[in-house]
Scaffold this active site. Structure first.
Site, short mmCIF file in Angstrom:
data_model
loop_
_atom_site.label_atom_id
_atom_site.label_comp_id
_atom_site.label_asym_id
_atom_site.label_seq_id
_atom_site.Cartn_x
_atom_site.Cartn_y
_atom_site.Cartn_z
CE1 TYR A 2 13.96 5.27 -7.06
CE2 TYR A 2 13.32 3.67 -5.45
CZ TYR A 2 14.26 4.70 -5.81
OH TYR A 2 15.15 5.38 -4.83
CG HIS A 14 -12.49 12.39 2.17
ND1 HIS A 14 -13.52 11.43 2.76
CD2 HIS A 14 -11.77 12.78 3.13
CE1 HIS A 14 -13.37 11.56 4.10
NE2 HIS A 14 -12.35 12.09 4.43
CG HIS A 47 -8.99 15.72 4.85
ND1 HIS A 47 -9.99 16.36 5.50
CD2 HIS A 47 -9.25 14.29 5.19
CE1 HIS A 47 -10.98 15.61 5.74
NE2 HIS A 47 -10.58 14.29 5.42
CE1 TYR A 51 17.37 1.23 2.00
CE2 TYR A 51 15.00 1.37 1.68
CZ TYR A 51 16.14 1.82 1.90
OH TYR A 51 16.19 3.26 2.27
CG HIS A 57 -8.57 9.67 6.89
ND1 HIS A 57 -8.41 9.74 5.45
CD2 HIS A 57 -9.66 10.64 7.35
CE1 HIS A 57 -9.55 10.66 5.02
NE2 HIS A 57 -9.99 11.15 6.22
CD GLU A 67 -14.37 9.12 7.44
OE1 GLU A 67 -14.92 8.19 7.56
OE2 GLU A 67 -14.54 10.09 6.64
ZN LIG Z 1 -11.54 12.58 6.27
#
Ligand SMILES: [Zn+2]
Length: 209
Positions: A108, A150, A89, A204, A87, A68
């Site tokens: 929120y 995905h 899953h 904040y 990334h 990726e």
């Molecule tokens: Zn993936």
């Protein structure tokens, strides 16, 4: 930086947000970026397993970057304020992604992503430029998106920030999943209410974009 990327990768596994060889992370480094290696279990990784890449897609000899790497490269090239990309899953984000659901402002804390909705990018084959293009569009003005059928992507100004967004995104997706069991059309915060949250977050600090 290689050690920091390894630590974040280990934390994602400890938190149960990534399992096996799924998921990948990157951090800006020098003229390019470091990305986690392809197909390696976390327990086998060392700092030297991390792959230094250039923005033209070239990478260190004798290593294979995550499949990726394209969306990591494209996000870091497109978003100068972002220095780290995660990334996963993870269970609840992926559940929502498989339903092609955007996450609306039901809580929120959606504001931690910088927008009032977490968009779900349309499905595309993993590792492709099309997936990267869809992800970049879904991340417009946001630090998080879902990838249909995905998983998810979270961004941060550094690796700790990207991890915090990842953890919060997974929480939000689990909360939304639970809410949908009871009420398919839950009450949402208004644009005005969300703009007040953004104002409050500015003071904040932690979630500043
Ligand atoms: Zn993936």
């Amino acid at each position: 930086m290689r050690s920091q990327l390894l630590i974040i990768t280990q934390k994602l596994a400890e938190l149960g947000l990534n399992k096996g060889t799924a998921g990948n992370s990157s951090v800006r480094s020098g003229d390019g970026f470091l990305v986690t290696p392809s197909g390696m279990n976390v327990e086998d990784m060392t700092p030297q397993s991390m792959v230094q890449m250039a923005f033209d897609g070239s990478y260190e000899a004798n290593k294979i970057p995550s499949s990726e790497w394209r969306f990591h490269r494209d996000i870091l090239a497109d978003r100068p304020e972002i220095n780290a990309v995660i990334h996963t899953h993870s269970m609840f984000a992926t559940t929502m992604a498989c339903l092609h659901k955007d996450i609306p402002p039901f809580h929120y804390m959606i504001a931690v992503t910088g927008g009032d909705t977490i968009r779900c990018a349309p499905y595309a084959l993993f590792g492709t430029q099309v997936l990267s293009d869809h992800a970049l569009a879904a991340l417009y003005h946001s630090k998080a998106c879902l990838l249909a059928n995905h998983g998810m992507i979270a961004l941060g100004r550094d690796l700790d920030d990207a991890l915090a967004v990842t953890v919060e995104m997974e929480n939000l997706c689990e909360q939304y999943w639970r809410i949908l069991q009871i009420e398919p059309n839950p009450p949402l915060l208004t644009e005005q209410e969300m703009s007040e949250v953004f104002q409050q977050f500015k003071g904040y600090g932690k979630w500043a974009i």
